[in-house]
Design a protein around this motif. Structure first.
Motif, PDB file in Angstrom:
ATOM      1  N   HIS A 269       0.824  -1.194   0.000  1.00  0.00           N
ATOM      2  CA  HIS A 269       0.000   0.000   0.000  1.00  0.00           C
ATOM      3  C   HIS A 269       0.866   1.254   0.000  1.00  0.00           C
ATOM      4  O   HIS A 269       0.645   2.198  -0.767  1.00  0.00           O
ATOM      5  CB  HIS A 269      -0.906  -0.013   1.233  1.00  0.00           C
TER       6      HIS A 269
ATOM      7  N   SER B 257       2.534   1.395  -3.317  1.00  0.00           N
ATOM      8  CA  SER B 257       1.636   1.691  -4.431  1.00  0.00           C
ATOM      9  C   SER B 257       0.983   3.047  -4.282  1.00  0.00           C
ATOM     10  O   SER B 257       0.649   3.688  -5.258  1.00  0.00           O
ATOM     11  CB  SER B 257       0.586   0.600  -4.561  1.00  0.00           C
ATOM     12  N   HIS B 258       0.770   3.478  -3.062  1.00  0.00           N
ATOM     13  CA  HIS B 258       0.011   4.709  -2.897  1.00  0.00           C
ATOM     14  C   HIS B 258       0.876   5.885  -2.472  1.00  0.00           C
ATOM     15  O   HIS B 258       1.068   6.842  -3.226  1.00  0.00           O
ATOM     16  CB  HIS B 258      -1.120   4.481  -1.896  1.00  0.00           C
ATOM     17  N   ASN B 259       1.426   5.762  -1.259  1.00  0.00           N
ATOM     18  CA  ASN B 259       2.115   6.925  -0.732  1.00  0.00           C
ATOM     19  C   ASN B 259       3.397   7.253  -1.462  1.00  0.00           C
ATOM     20  O   ASN B 259       3.647   8.399  -1.831  1.00  0.00           O
ATOM     21  CB  ASN B 259       2.383   6.733   0.746  1.00  0.00           C
TER      22      ASN B 259
ATOM     23  N   ARG C 134       4.164   6.292  -4.412  1.00  0.00           N
ATOM     24  CA  ARG C 134       3.834   6.706  -5.772  1.00  0.00           C
ATOM     25  C   ARG C 134       3.282   8.134  -5.788  1.00  0.00           C
ATOM     26  O   ARG C 134       3.567   8.904  -6.700  1.00  0.00           O
ATOM     27  CB  ARG C 134       2.783   5.751  -6.359  1.00  0.00           C
ATOM     28  N   SER C 135       2.479   8.429  -4.733  1.00  0.00           N
ATOM     29  CA  SER C 135       1.856   9.749  -4.748  1.00  0.00           C
ATOM     30  C   SER C 135       2.905  10.850  -4.724  1.00  0.00           C
ATOM     31  O   SER C 135       2.812  11.837  -5.458  1.00  0.00           O
ATOM     32  CB  SER C 135       0.850   9.842  -3.602  1.00  0.00           C
TER      33      SER C 135
ATOM     34  N   ARG D 172     -18.379   4.851  11.525  1.00  0.00           N
ATOM     35  CA  ARG D 172     -17.710   5.107  10.241  1.00  0.00           C
ATOM     36  C   ARG D 172     -16.334   4.501  10.173  1.00  0.00           C
ATOM     37  O   ARG D 172     -15.934   3.921   9.175  1.00  0.00           O
ATOM     38  CB  ARG D 172     -17.540   6.629  10.068  1.00  0.00           C
ATOM     39  N   HIS D 173     -15.577   4.644  11.274  1.00  0.00           N
ATOM     40  CA  HIS D 173     -14.134   4.432  11.162  1.00  0.00           C
ATOM     41  C   HIS D 173     -13.583   3.186  11.822  1.00  0.00           C
ATOM     42  O   HIS D 173     -12.399   2.901  11.701  1.00  0.00           O
ATOM     43  CB  HIS D 173     -13.386   5.645  11.740  1.00  0.00           C
TER      44      HIS D 173
ATOM     45  N   LYS E 150     -11.231   0.850   9.839  1.00  0.00           N
ATOM     46  CA  LYS E 150      -9.899   1.240   9.369  1.00  0.00           C
ATOM     47  C   LYS E 150      -9.135   2.091  10.374  1.00  0.00           C
ATOM     48  O   LYS E 150      -8.138   2.714  10.053  1.00  0.00           O
ATOM     49  CB  LYS E 150     -10.029   2.004   8.047  1.00  0.00           C
TER      50      LYS E 150
ATOM     51  N   TYR F 125      -2.092   5.319   7.306  1.00  0.00           N
ATOM     52  CA  TYR F 125      -2.429   6.606   6.691  1.00  0.00           C
ATOM     53  C   TYR F 125      -3.902   6.908   6.779  1.00  0.00           C
ATOM     54  O   TYR F 125      -4.537   7.348   5.823  1.00  0.00           O
ATOM     55  CB  TYR F 125      -1.948   6.644   5.238  1.00  0.00           C
ATOM     56  N   LYS F 126      -4.485   6.585   7.935  1.00  0.00           N
ATOM     57  CA  LYS F 126      -5.879   6.935   8.147  1.00  0.00           C
ATOM     58  C   LYS F 126      -5.906   8.028   9.199  1.00  0.00           C
ATOM     59  O   LYS F 126      -5.342   7.865  10.283  1.00  0.00           O
ATOM     60  CB  LYS F 126      -6.694   5.734   8.658  1.00  0.00           C
ATOM     61  N   THR F 127      -6.537   9.110   8.864  1.00  0.00           N
ATOM     62  CA  THR F 127      -6.691  10.158   9.863  1.00  0.00           C
ATOM     63  C   THR F 127      -8.162  10.478   9.951  1.00  0.00           C
ATOM     64  O   THR F 127      -8.911  10.305   8.993  1.00  0.00           O
ATOM     65  CB  THR F 127      -5.900  11.431   9.492  1.00  0.00           C
ATOM     66  N   PHE F 128      -8.557  10.887  11.116  1.00  0.00           N
ATOM     67  CA  PHE F 128      -9.994  11.058  11.354  1.00  0.00           C
ATOM     68  C   PHE F 128     -10.343  12.471  11.821  1.00  0.00           C
ATOM     69  O   PHE F 128     -11.469  12.748  12.166  1.00  0.00           O
ATOM     70  CB  PHE F 128     -10.461  10.008  12.356  1.00  0.00           C
ATOM     71  N   HIS F 129      -9.319  13.260  11.918  1.00  0.00           N
ATOM     72  CA  HIS F 129      -9.557  14.645  12.334  1.00  0.00           C
ATOM     73  C   HIS F 129      -8.812  15.567  11.394  1.00  0.00           C
ATOM     74  O   HIS F 129      -7.839  15.178  10.778  1.00  0.00           O
ATOM     75  CB  HIS F 129      -9.038  14.864  13.762  1.00  0.00           C
ATOM     76  N   ASN F 130      -9.296  16.756  11.350  1.00  0.00           N
ATOM     77  CA  ASN F 130      -8.618  17.735  10.515  1.00  0.00           C
ATOM     78  C   ASN F 130      -7.443  18.353  11.246  1.00  0.00           C
ATOM     79  O   ASN F 130      -7.394  19.526  11.507  1.00  0.00           O
ATOM     80  CB  ASN F 130      -9.602  18.849  10.143  1.00  0.00           C
TER      81      ASN F 130
END
Lengths: 135, 730
Positions: free
Chosen positions: B515, B518-520, B522-523, B673-674, B677, B682-687
């Motif tokens: 992940h 492939s994601h971070n 790559r991003s 919701r969370h 995950k 790389y999951k964040t739940f707050h701003n």
């Protein structure tokens, strides 16, 4: 000067670099008159619903990132399909992700509203194809 | 007078002549029954020379001297020494010429012997319950003596006749018999003696012995006399005895028990028919039982048997023995003998009475049983399956070496235990429940997988089969347990499971790794690629170039950071048990709080702590610190803007593990919701600007690598509680 292909499009992505790049590419191909930018899925859903509330139309093209804080692209899609159909029938969502994971591409295809899955980096060619598709 | 004197002397009666002064004038020779020397009596006074006599006699003397002519009496007299006599006397006065009384003539007879016989006879009749009867056929009357009446249970004034007499006999055989016998007696003068039943006046059935005799005159029967005896007790006993001996005879015959007798004085041996039957021989083929014994006794067993019996006879003891006999057809039979010595009244052995029976079948069965028992015992001892006999109370009655080996006990050690004591507490109820069903007869057997506790404290995994065993009455008496030790199998399974877990976790890491790649990774790479592309193609206006370069720098930084994370993720792996160390929980928390001191002060957070002193967990100190640092700093970071921040840290010893909870009253997480995950990468739940979505992911991995668990409960705007389970260090 030719008028832009779209009146308004929307970008949902938390990455400022991507936002910066997209804006440059869009102006290059004269993609849209206006660009709506949301930092994550939640902000996007809230913004779009407000728009509908004011009686405005939804942008016909939405570029959606998958990996975002708070509400990611998938969550946004789940919320978006809840919006009454007549309001979103002319909307096409393009999933724009750095993920080359085939599972993500397959999953995106499950949503009728998703027009294509584009792996970053996006190019001006991609944007031209979208314009052609909507021609 | 001489003649008269001589005449008197020879009179065959005890007679004496006394003068008026009661002196002897003369006496007959028969007077000798009172005084042997009669001659010496003459002229002597009566009273002084005679033995003690009843007063009544002297009174009669007196009367006669007074003028009474004659006195007579018979009476029983007990003298001063207590002896009883019967006397019969006649006293006459003799008168002189003038009619005066000159003296007395006395006949005094000692009837003691005669009376005694009469008395005895009467007593004997009474005791023997013998009554008499008589029928006078001329007068047509019948007489019954007192005892006869008693036997018939009729009143003393009962007047019987021949017909009523016969009618007392029980209808049927008894009455028919007596009628026939009386008829024959009257006709032919023949007597009878028979035992018959009567029905008494009160309805009792009684056995009597009736004897009768006929008296004939001129060929005609004039009188019947006889006795009548109550023999009910004897007769009944006799009948019972007959029935008993008949039964015994039948029993011995059908059971094949032979009876023998050995007379010690004559050395004669007597066998009954069964004895011959036992040996398969015929009585007529042998001159004596002794000869028969010689023929059938098995040579090796003959002398020992004979000696044993003879020894018992001489000592007057009972004997029980077993020997072999060979039948004429060669068949060898096992014979059991039991004999008892019969003694005479002086206690001297006179004969030996014995019984023999054939126990060949029994013995064969016994031998087979012994053999099968021996082979069973062999199987029990040598089986690789653990086996035990377990009592109704759960106590081990027997256990084989295999079971002892599995559980680490000696046989004695195990027999002092109950299965309940050595069963894993968590498995006991299930076992007892099944056992209860066997006891209630709901099932005969059951199989379960369970755990025992080895003597050294280790867990022994077994596959147990229990079967109820019933006694001869069909009542449950004990259980047979078969125990297959599957510890090594279970351990292998557990290892496999552990390995599977490990593989799963490693696979998970790999997925995360993929992940990230492939994601971070790559991003950032695509960002770099996009920016450079724009710059190279000169698509960026002059005014934005600086911004673009800035972005380029940010992308490069991001790339670097992601590679660091990648490194961290790769490093978190399952740590082997032996590398886990005992960690003092409160010390670690203190250290973490020192590190976070500034943030705590700045956020004005109230901290509440409850960690038992000395509580230790198993782990790697760097991980434990990182976990606590992460969770506590999260609680500081995601505090609620409108509330005074409060954090509670608690540790609880739950036996196997230590549970640490970190509870805050902050923003909380939308669990609906969370949840799925929450611990993903790389999951964040707050701003939050610092949220990178890596902390909880790393934390979870670190916890799991030490064999622990983490879960969370939370409500938006209420706060979050993270619960971490560490392995406890003992």
């Amino acid at each position: 000067m030719m008028s832009a292909a779209f009146k308004e499009v929307c970008i949902i992505d938390d990455d400022p670099i991507y936002q910066f790049g997209m804006k440059i590419l869009m102006s290059e191909v004269d993609f849209s008159e206006q660009i709506l930018i949301y930092q994550d899925g939640q902000e996007a859903i809230d913004g779009l619903l407000q728009k509908l509330g004011r009686g405005e139309a939804l942008p016909p093209v939405i570029f959606l990132d998958l990996n975002m804080p708070i509400k990611d692209g998938w969550d946004f899609l789940d919320d978006f399909v809840q919006i009454p159909h007549n309001n979103r029938e002319k909307v096409t969502i393009y999933v724009i992700s750095s993920s080359i994971n085939p599972a993500d591409r397959e999953r995106a295809r499950q949503y009728e509203v998703v027009g294509n899955y584009i792996v970053k980096p996006i190019s001006s060619e991609n944007l031209k194809e979208i314009i052609a598709a909507h021609g | 007078m001489v003649v008269t004197q001589e005449l008197l002397k020879r009179t065959p009666l005890p007679i004496a002549v006394l003068d008026a002064n009661l002196r002897f004038l003369a006496c007959s020779d028969f007077w000798k029954q009172h005084v042997p020397d009669t001659d010496s009596l003459l002229g002597k006074p009566f009273k002084e020379t005679m033995p003690e006599l009843p007063e009544e006699l002297y009174l009669d003397f007196h009367y006669c001297l007074e003028g009474v002519e004659h006195r007579t009496d018979t009476l029983r007299f007990v003298d001063s020494r207590g002896h009883a006599f019967w006397y019969e006397w006649k006293v006459n006065s003799w008168l002189g010429d003038a009619g005066e009384v000159n003296g007395l003539i006395v006949i005094l007879e000692d009837r003691t012997a005669q009376k005694r016989n009469e008395e005895l006879l009467e007593r004997a009749q009474e005791v023997a319950r013998i009554g008499g009867w008589e029928v006078d056929l001329i007068k047509g009357t019948m007489y019954w003596s007192r005892i006869t009446k008693e036997i018939h249970e009729v009143p003393e004034d009962f007047e019987p006749n021949l017909e009523t007499g016969i009618n007392f006999y029980k209808e049927g055989e008894s009455r028919d018999t007596i009628t026939r016998l009386v008829g024959t007696a009257m006709e032919k003068g023949q007597g009878w003696d028979t035992e018959l039943q009567i029905i008494t006046a009160t309805g009792k059935e009684l056995w009597v012995r009736a004897k009768g005799e006929a008296e004939l005159l001129d060929g005609k029967c004039v009188r019947l006399t006889g006795t009548f005896q109550d023999i009910d007790k004897r007769k009944k006993a006799e009948l019972e005895f007959n029935a008993l001996s008949h039964r015994l005879q039948m029993a011995t015959q059908t059971s094949g028990i032979g009876i023998w007798e050995h007379n010690l004085s004559t050395e004669e041996v007597i066998w009954d028919a069964n004895m011959y039957a036992i040996y398969g021989i015929r009585r007529e083929d042998f001159a004596s039982a002794r000869e028969a014994w010689d023929a059938v006794a098995f040579l090796e067993d003959k002398d020992p048997t004979v000696n044993k019996v003879r020894q018992a006879m001489e000592r007057g003891e009972d004997v029980s023995t077993m020997f072999r006999a060979q039948r004429p057809d060669g068949d060898i039979r096992w014979i059991k003998a039991f004999a008892t010595t019969v003694k005479d009244t002086y206690g001297k052995p006179v004969k030996m009475l014995g019984v023999n029976w054939d126990i060949t079948e029994l013995r064969n069965t016994q031998l087979q049983l012994q053999q099968s028992e021996a082979s069973l015992k062999g199987a029990f001892e040598n089986s690789r399956v653990g086996m035990a006999l377990v009592g109704m109370d759960g106590r081990f009655m027997d256990a084989n070496p295999s079971l002892c080996d599995s559980l680490g006990y000696s046989r004695e050690g195990l027999l002092a235990k109950t299965f309940q004591e050595i069963t894993h507490p968590e498995d006991l109820d299930a076992d007892l429940e099944m056992l209860g069903e066997v006891m209630e007869g709901k099932r005969e057997t059951y199989q379960i997988e369970k755990r025992y506790i080895h003597r050294n404290g280790n867990i022994v995994y077994v596959y147990l089969t229990v079967t109820g065993v019933k006694d001869i009455h069909g009542k449950l008496s004990h259980f047979i347990s078969q125990i297959v030790d599957i510890t090594s199998r279970t351990e292998a399974e557990n290892r496999l499971k552990h390995l599977l877990d490990l593989t799963g976790k490693q696979n998970e890491s790999l997925v995360n790794f993929a992940h990230i790649v492939s994601h971070n990774l790559r991003s950032h790479a695509t960002n770099l690629s996009m920016l450079t592309q724009l710059l190279i193609n000169d698509k960026i206006e002059e005014g934005q170039k600086e911004y673009a370069l800035n972005m380029l720098h940010k992308a490069a930084d991001g790339l670097h950071e992601t590679i660091e994370h990648l490194n961290e993720v790769v490093q978190v792996k399952v740590i082997r048990n032996e590398n886990l160390k005992a960690l003092n929980l409160s010390k670690i928390v203190e250290k973490v709080l020192v590190d976070l001191n500034t943030q705590i002060r700045q956020s004005q957070t109230t901290l509440q702590m409850e960690i038992p002193a000395g509580l230790k967990v198993r782990g790697v100190s760097a991980y434990a610190e990182s976990i606590l640092l992460n969770l506590i700093s999260n609680a500081l970071k995601y505090r609620h803007p409108d509330k005074a921040n409060r954090i509670e840290i608690r540790a609880v010893d739950t036996g196997e593990t230590v549970t640490v909870t970190i509870a805050d009253n902050g923003l909380g997480i939308d669990m609906a919701r969370h949840q799925r995950k929450l611990f993903g990468m790389y999951k964040t739940f707050h701003n939050n600007k610092d949220a990178k979505g890596i902390g909880l992911f790393i934390t979870k991995n670190q916890i799991e690598s030490m064999g622990g668990k983490i879960h969370v409960t939370s409500m938006v705007n209420e706060g979050s509680t993270f619960t971490v389970e560490f392995l406890k260090s003992k």
